[in-house]
Design an enzyme around this catalytic site. Sequence first.
Site, mmCIF file in Angstrom:
data_model
loop_
_atom_site.group_PDB
_atom_site.id
_atom_site.type_symbol
_atom_site.label_atom_id
_atom_site.label_comp_id
_atom_site.label_asym_id
_atom_site.label_seq_id
_atom_site.Cartn_x
_atom_site.Cartn_y
_atom_site.Cartn_z
ATOM 1 N N LYS A 265 -5.348 -2.969 -7.748
ATOM 2 C CA LYS A 265 -5.025 -1.741 -7.013
ATOM 3 C C LYS A 265 -6.335 -1.034 -6.676
ATOM 4 C CE LYS A 265 -2.180 2.360 -7.835
ATOM 5 N NZ LYS A 265 -1.022 2.785 -8.630
ATOM 6 N N PHE B 222 -1.539 6.287 -2.471
ATOM 7 C CA PHE B 222 -2.623 6.155 -3.454
ATOM 8 C C PHE B 222 -3.750 5.257 -2.979
ATOM 9 C CE2 PHE B 222 0.401 2.749 -4.014
ATOM 10 C CZ PHE B 222 -0.429 1.648 -4.046
ATOM 11 N N SER C 217 0.838 -1.198 0.000
ATOM 12 C CA SER C 217 0.000 0.000 0.000
ATOM 13 C C SER C 217 0.868 1.240 0.000
ATOM 14 C CB SER C 217 -0.920 -0.007 1.211
ATOM 15 O OG SER C 217 -0.149 0.061 2.383
ATOM 16 N N GLY C 218 0.255 2.350 -0.351
ATOM 17 C CA GLY C 218 0.982 3.625 -0.372
ATOM 18 C C GLY C 218 -0.012 4.748 -0.216
ATOM 19 N N ASP D 245 8.020 9.234 -13.299
ATOM 20 C CA ASP D 245 8.311 8.729 -11.951
ATOM 21 C C ASP D 245 9.036 7.386 -12.021
ATOM 22 O OD1 ASP D 245 8.385 9.024 -9.200
ATOM 23 O OD2 ASP D 245 6.401 8.177 -8.856
#
Length: 357
Positions: free
Chosen positions: A55, A37, A34-35, A145
């Site tokens: 996701k 986002f 997870s992050g 990125d």
Amino acid sequence: MKSGQQGQQQGQQQGRTEPLDKHPRYEKIKDLNSGTFGFVQLARDRDTGETWAVKFIERGDKITKYVEREIMNHQCLVHPHIVQFREVFLTPSHLSIVMEYAPGGDMFEYVVKKNGLREDEARWFFQQLIVGLDYCHRMGVVNRDIKLENTLLDSSPRPLVKICDFGYSKHEKFQSAPGSRVGTPAYLAPEVILTTKGKTYDGKIADIWSCGVMLYVMLVGAYPFERPEDKHDNQKLQKMIQRILHVDYHIPSSVRTSEDCRDLLSKILVADPSKRITIEEIYNHPWYLKGLPPGVREMNDRMQAQPEGLQSKEEIKRLVEEARHVGVGAPGYANPVETDEYIDDAMYDEGGLDYND
Ligand code: ADE
């Protein structure tokens, strides 16, 4: 060496709804990561038995223009070095992006575990990274990125690289608004740092710089413009930015690298983007060419056809738009509209840092 993604992972997994609960098609196997986002789970398609990475991004305000770009730019790419997009669907709580599962983890973990890679192994990954990035650029997609954390690996004995995150990507044809400065600080090219609002930079050339930072990190196991003596976070960032602008990096003498390798790195990490090596020139550099499997250079000439996807662009856009609104009706799948959508789907089985953009 710390990843930009660390520190956010745990808290986010607690206390959230399980988006695949009672889902008619996808069944959760386990959490992956997870992050900021959202989070990613491994799931099984009940119809085909195939496993996919899904996701999840919470519906509502989290569905930003970056989420839409991520999906629209990702869905048109089909390439062995890019995680394959499959489809998007809605749950009552989340927008869900289904994509190829890369079981080998990300390259950050891989490089940290090995404390830096031997030159031959770094070359193997770099060769693939450049082919994948070249394909994105030919398709008009600038990544913005590129970093180890956004590069996944498959489970082959000599792992294949899969570029996976298009969250900051931009399509040259559709999004030409200037002045956007995005990416992860350690990987930012000087011209990206120096960009002021209203000015443009060439995102493709900036992506090449980020590949140079990746190559350095693979070889050394540390970031080129960060020093262990930089203590406080704020000072650390300022010092790093100054070093990036002055291209102030060195390879520790304890790390064995060939002359050719250092030569390539010195041609990528060039402050003036007009003097930086191009992808075409990287393809012809002796370090890159060493041990390159036959046909790799020509691969992208055959890869540019638009894929036949599961979902049309219009359908994807409609779902993303719908995700901007929190799901209505009872929680779960009691909501008749959404249940119908799932049945339709099944029947048709046939989808950093942001300064100012
Ligand atoms: N984490 C994020 N995306 C992933 C994917 N496609 N496969 C495995 N882990 C992931």
